[in-house]
Design a protein around this motif. Sequence first.
Motif, PDB file in Angstrom:
ATOM      1  N   VAL A 116     -15.889   1.893 -32.814  1.00 25.09           N
ATOM      2  CA  VAL A 116     -15.554   3.392 -33.086  1.00 25.09           C
ATOM      3  C   VAL A 116     -14.501   3.684 -32.341  1.00 25.09           C
ATOM      4  CG1 VAL A 116     -16.246   5.798 -33.187  1.00 25.09           C
ATOM      5  CG2 VAL A 116     -17.940   3.733 -33.489  1.00 25.09           C
ATOM      6  N   ASP A 117     -13.277   4.324 -33.073  1.00 20.77           N
ATOM      7  CA  ASP A 117     -11.993   4.711 -32.385  1.00 20.77           C
ATOM      8  C   ASP A 117     -12.455   6.321 -31.845  1.00 20.77           C
ATOM      9  OD1 ASP A 117      -9.546   5.814 -31.431  1.00 20.77           O
ATOM     10  OD2 ASP A 117      -8.559   5.355 -33.310  1.00 20.77           O
ATOM     11  N   PRO A 118     -12.445   6.386 -30.382  1.00 19.36           N
ATOM     12  CA  PRO A 118     -13.015   7.620 -29.986  1.00 19.36           C
ATOM     13  C   PRO A 118     -12.000   8.872 -30.061  1.00 19.36           C
ATOM     14  CG  PRO A 118     -12.255   6.150 -28.076  1.00 19.36           C
ATOM     15  CD  PRO A 118     -12.417   5.382 -29.367  1.00 19.36           C
ATOM     16  N   THR A 124     -10.422   9.355 -32.823  1.00 22.44           N
ATOM     17  CA  THR A 124     -10.752  10.009 -34.309  1.00 22.44           C
ATOM     18  C   THR A 124     -12.117   9.892 -34.879  1.00 22.44           C
ATOM     19  OG1 THR A 124     -10.533   7.813 -35.304  1.00 22.44           O
ATOM     20  CG2 THR A 124      -8.328   9.048 -34.999  1.00 22.44           C
ATOM     21  N   GLY A 125     -13.062   9.111 -34.290  1.00 16.18           N
ATOM     22  CA  GLY A 125     -14.456   8.821 -34.421  1.00 16.18           C
ATOM     23  C   GLY A 125     -14.426   8.112 -35.763  1.00 16.18           C
ATOM     24  N   ILE A 126     -13.314   7.397 -36.382  1.00 19.26           N
ATOM     25  CA  ILE A 126     -13.382   6.391 -37.336  1.00 19.26           C
ATOM     26  C   ILE A 126     -14.038   5.245 -36.898  1.00 19.26           C
ATOM     27  CG2 ILE A 126     -11.954   5.062 -38.935  1.00 19.26           C
ATOM     28  CD1 ILE A 126      -9.926   7.273 -38.931  1.00 19.26           C
ATOM     29  N   VAL A 127     -14.991   4.785 -37.839  1.00 15.41           N
ATOM     30  CA  VAL A 127     -15.754   3.613 -37.482  1.00 15.41           C
ATOM     31  C   VAL A 127     -15.296   2.311 -38.403  1.00 15.41           C
ATOM     32  CG1 VAL A 127     -17.799   2.517 -37.568  1.00 15.41           C
ATOM     33  CG2 VAL A 127     -17.897   4.951 -37.353  1.00 15.41           C
ATOM     34  N   TYR A 128     -15.012   1.259 -37.580  1.00 15.12           N
ATOM     35  CA  TYR A 128     -14.379   0.093 -38.116  1.00 15.12           C
ATOM     36  C   TYR A 128     -15.367  -0.923 -38.313  1.00 15.12           C
ATOM     37  CZ  TYR A 128     -10.019   2.229 -37.458  1.00 15.12           C
ATOM     38  OH  TYR A 128      -8.813   3.190 -37.413  1.00 15.12           O
ATOM     39  N   GLU A 129     -15.669  -1.695 -39.378  1.00 15.96           N
ATOM     40  CA  GLU A 129     -16.661  -2.444 -39.773  1.00 15.96           C
ATOM     41  C   GLU A 129     -16.291  -3.894 -39.971  1.00 15.96           C
ATOM     42  OE1 GLU A 129     -19.740  -0.766 -42.197  1.00 15.96           O
ATOM     43  OE2 GLU A 129     -18.354   1.015 -42.484  1.00 15.96           O
ATOM     44  N   THR A 130     -16.987  -4.903 -39.699  1.00 13.21           N
ATOM     45  CA  THR A 130     -16.703  -6.241 -39.880  1.00 13.21           C
ATOM     46  C   THR A 130     -17.857  -6.901 -40.824  1.00 13.21           C
ATOM     47  OG1 THR A 130     -17.767  -7.204 -38.008  1.00 13.21           O
ATOM     48  CG2 THR A 130     -15.590  -6.686 -37.660  1.00 13.21           C
ATOM     49  N   GLU A 131     -17.399  -7.938 -41.552  1.00 14.64           N
ATOM     50  CA  GLU A 131     -18.096  -8.680 -42.645  1.00 14.64           C
ATOM     51  C   GLU A 131     -18.366 -10.058 -42.372  1.00 14.64           C
ATOM     52  OE1 GLU A 131     -18.655  -8.385 -47.803  1.00 14.64           O
ATOM     53  OE2 GLU A 131     -16.586  -8.116 -46.631  1.00 14.64           O
ATOM     54  N   ASP A 132     -19.747 -10.547 -42.249  1.00 18.03           N
ATOM     55  CA  ASP A 132     -19.610 -12.010 -41.844  1.00 18.03           C
ATOM     56  C   ASP A 132     -20.042 -12.878 -43.211  1.00 18.03           C
ATOM     57  OD1 ASP A 132     -20.103 -14.218 -40.812  1.00 18.03           O
ATOM     58  OD2 ASP A 132     -22.009 -13.801 -39.525  1.00 18.03           O
ATOM     59  N   GLN A 133     -18.888 -13.014 -44.074  1.00 14.68           N
ATOM     60  CA  GLN A 133     -18.925 -13.944 -44.940  1.00 14.68           C
ATOM     61  C   GLN A 133     -17.583 -14.891 -45.019  1.00 14.68           C
ATOM     62  OE1 GLN A 133     -21.486 -13.925 -47.124  1.00 14.68           O
ATOM     63  NE2 GLN A 133     -21.419 -12.319 -48.545  1.00 14.68           N
ATOM     64  N   GLY A 134     -17.833 -16.191 -45.624  1.00  9.33           N
ATOM     65  CA  GLY A 134     -16.597 -17.062 -45.782  1.00  9.33           C
ATOM     66  C   GLY A 134     -15.460 -16.218 -46.284  1.00  9.33           C
ATOM     67  N   GLU A 135     -15.556 -15.383 -47.265  1.00  6.24           N
ATOM     68  CA  GLU A 135     -14.392 -14.272 -47.712  1.00  6.24           C
ATOM     69  C   GLU A 135     -15.019 -12.959 -47.271  1.00  6.24           C
ATOM     70  OE1 GLU A 135     -12.566 -16.283 -51.583  1.00  6.24           O
ATOM     71  OE2 GLU A 135     -14.361 -14.975 -51.883  1.00  6.24           O
ATOM     72  N   ALA A 136     -14.456 -12.589 -46.185  1.00  7.94           N
ATOM     73  CA  ALA A 136     -14.773 -11.162 -45.495  1.00  7.94           C
ATOM     74  C   ALA A 136     -13.661 -10.257 -45.589  1.00  7.94           C
ATOM     75  CB  ALA A 136     -15.100 -11.358 -44.052  1.00  7.94           C
ATOM     76  N   GLY A 137     -14.298  -8.876 -45.570  1.00 10.15           N
ATOM     77  CA  GLY A 137     -13.266  -7.926 -45.340  1.00 10.15           C
ATOM     78  C   GLY A 137     -13.259  -7.012 -44.198  1.00 10.15           C
ATOM     79  N   ARG A 174     -15.090 -14.959 -41.838  1.00  8.72           N
ATOM     80  CA  ARG A 174     -16.454 -14.694 -41.179  1.00  8.72           C
ATOM     81  C   ARG A 174     -16.028 -13.563 -39.958  1.00  8.72           C
ATOM     82  NH1 ARG A 174     -19.800 -19.021 -38.864  1.00  8.72           N
ATOM     83  NH2 ARG A 174     -20.972 -17.295 -38.446  1.00  8.72           N
ATOM     84  N   LEU A 175     -15.840 -12.480 -40.444  1.00  7.07           N
ATOM     85  CA  LEU A 175     -15.694 -11.468 -39.203  1.00  7.07           C
ATOM     86  C   LEU A 175     -16.741 -11.078 -38.355  1.00  7.07           C
ATOM     87  CD1 LEU A 175     -13.011  -9.015 -40.918  1.00  7.07           C
ATOM     88  CD2 LEU A 175     -12.628 -10.959 -39.380  1.00  7.07           C
ATOM     89  N   GLU A 176     -16.853 -10.994 -37.299  1.00  7.83           N
ATOM     90  CA  GLU A 176     -18.098 -11.180 -36.368  1.00  7.83           C
ATOM     91  C   GLU A 176     -17.682  -9.995 -35.412  1.00  7.83           C
ATOM     92  OE1 GLU A 176     -21.151 -13.616 -35.934  1.00  7.83           O
ATOM     93  OE2 GLU A 176     -19.862 -15.400 -36.832  1.00  7.83           O
ATOM     94  N   GLY A 177     -17.540 -10.238 -33.969  1.00  8.46           N
ATOM     95  CA  GLY A 177     -17.672  -9.079 -33.016  1.00  8.46           C
ATOM     96  C   GLY A 177     -16.490  -8.302 -33.217  1.00  8.46           C
ATOM     97  N   ALA A 178     -16.577  -6.911 -32.936  1.00  7.13           N
ATOM     98  CA  ALA A 178     -15.299  -6.013 -32.681  1.00  7.13           C
ATOM     99  C   ALA A 178     -15.439  -5.083 -31.469  1.00  7.13           C
ATOM    100  CB  ALA A 178     -15.582  -5.149 -34.063  1.00  7.13           C
ATOM    101  N   TRP A 179     -14.494  -4.515 -30.885  1.00  5.93           N
ATOM    102  CA  TRP A 179     -14.656  -3.799 -29.857  1.00  5.93           C
ATOM    103  C   TRP A 179     -13.472  -2.833 -29.710  1.00  5.93           C
ATOM    104  CZ3 TRP A 179     -19.169  -4.236 -27.190  1.00  5.93           C
ATOM    105  CH2 TRP A 179     -19.349  -3.547 -25.958  1.00  5.93           C
ATOM    106  N   GLY A 235      -7.011   2.434 -27.212  1.00  6.95           N
ATOM    107  CA  GLY A 235      -6.436   2.513 -28.485  1.00  6.95           C
ATOM    108  C   GLY A 235      -6.258   1.378 -29.730  1.00  6.95           C
ATOM    109  N   ARG A 236      -6.902   0.363 -29.374  1.00  9.18           N
ATOM    110  CA  ARG A 236      -6.761  -0.908 -30.388  1.00  9.18           C
ATOM    111  C   ARG A 236      -8.217  -1.218 -30.653  1.00  9.18           C
ATOM    112  NH1 ARG A 236      -1.827   0.342 -27.675  1.00  9.18           N
ATOM    113  NH2 ARG A 236      -0.082  -0.931 -28.761  1.00  9.18           N
ATOM    114  N   ILE A 237      -8.588  -1.742 -31.730  1.00 11.16           N
ATOM    115  CA  ILE A 237      -9.512  -2.578 -32.325  1.00 11.16           C
ATOM    116  C   ILE A 237      -9.396  -4.066 -32.283  1.00 11.16           C
ATOM    117  CG2 ILE A 237     -11.513  -2.729 -34.090  1.00 11.16           C
ATOM    118  CD1 ILE A 237     -11.006   0.292 -32.788  1.00 11.16           C
ATOM    119  N   TYR A 238     -10.204  -4.643 -31.459  1.00 15.24           N
ATOM    120  CA  TYR A 238     -10.320  -6.046 -31.354  1.00 15.24           C
ATOM    121  C   TYR A 238     -11.522  -6.584 -32.287  1.00 15.24           C
ATOM    122  CZ  TYR A 238      -6.709  -5.240 -27.569  1.00 15.24           C
ATOM    123  OH  TYR A 238      -5.793  -4.871 -27.191  1.00 15.24           O
TER     124      TYR A 238
END
Length: 451
Positions: free
Chosen positions: A212-214, A216-229, A309-314, A318-321
């Motif tokens: 979550v970007d503090p 803006t409150g926008i939540v960024y989400e990862t997807e654990d698939q071979g073809e992921a968004g 295969r997108l997994e961890g996020a943090w 000011g950045r999303i890793y």
Amino acid sequence: MLDRRTFLLKGAAAASAVVPLQACLGRVSVGTPLSRVAGYGPLRPVRDRTTQLPLLLLPGGFSYVSFGWTGDALLDQTPTPPLHDGMACFAAGPDRVRLVRNHEIPRGDGAFAPALAYDPVAGGGTTTVEFDTRRGRLLRASASLAGTIRNCAGGATPWGSWLTCEEAVAEPAPDSPLRKTHGWVFEVPTEARAVAEPLRAMGCFVHEAVAVDPATGIVYETEDQGEAGFYRFIPRERGRLAAGGSLEMLAVKGRPRLDTRKGQPSGTTYAVEWVRIDDPERAHHDQTKQDKHGVFTQGHQQGGAIFARLEGAWHGEGRIYFVATSGGDAERGQVWEYEPAAERLRLVFESPGADVLDMPDNLCVSPRGGLVLSEDGEDLQLVRGLTTDGQIFDFAQNNVVLHGERGFSGDYRRSEIAGVTFSPDGNWLFFNIQTPGITIAVTGPWKRGAL
């Protein structure tokens, strides 16, 4: 194979010098002893202060305690469920923190806490643990959500809750005992039990983590698939995700449907935009029951980028890793950085082989600026650091071998390490060993190195 102790990022000269995680600058010359630059020295067996067993290899000066083992009694005497996974840490008063911990249990034999269940036949969920940071000991633990499936990762919110994510899409069917649809995000408050209702507007797909970007409150989400968004959820009301909002997928400007999984030199930067997901629940519509990739398909058809295969996020400075576990030419992992203010995506790091970094999974940003990465490869499992100077180093290694202690026997050294998270004061690093299911709290001379 490059030696992980002297490895610097490829393409250092092409990197930007303005980002806080300057992982491509390469200011440290190859061959500089890592113990004098970023790491904490060689790893050695260290005995757990709780069990006196050498469960970890750590650098000199560090110590740890284990707690919350599978089977340990929760506050209501319910056994602690297994398969500890993603986790975050929250302040809970003087010398107190709370950890909200996922349990990546599939459908299972029913909810481990029926009174908290979303779906009474599903085995996953979360437990909440209170820890005394002054004495270094567990205070209490309790169930906080049940009746979900494969709670893998998630993310902390700036308003003090944990978003737990289901890493599976499933629905009731003649050959399935499930009573409700799955593939959702749930919100778990740190001071109370969760309302067991999914945040449907955040999408139904194979979720992994959120950040979550503090600002803006926008939540960024990862997807654990071979073809992921890579997705973002823009809430209608900041801090009230249950009020709904819109879901979007990242696309690279001028490069529709860009496949980032291979052929991306470290330091590569892209300008990005976002495409709207019109139907975030599409995976469960009658006409698309077989399309378990329904959300991804909508975004990709509009030009959304493909990741591996997108997994961890943090969130950090000011950045999303976020991590592509099997991304890169060697298929051993990529670390990406998204800068919301500039709408810019950058490949921070790509592993050239398992000896450098072996399929990173969960990650967190250290209070001192580096990244902590836990691996999920096929060999011995490590926690590694990625420094602001572009070096990878070993910080901890799973050394769990049990001979009946705590009711477990076996060699668990290849069991996944997950849930890396620091206490708010930066003095404790918490993580889980998924099997047999152990939570670890490490402390020591952090300022001596990069974490």
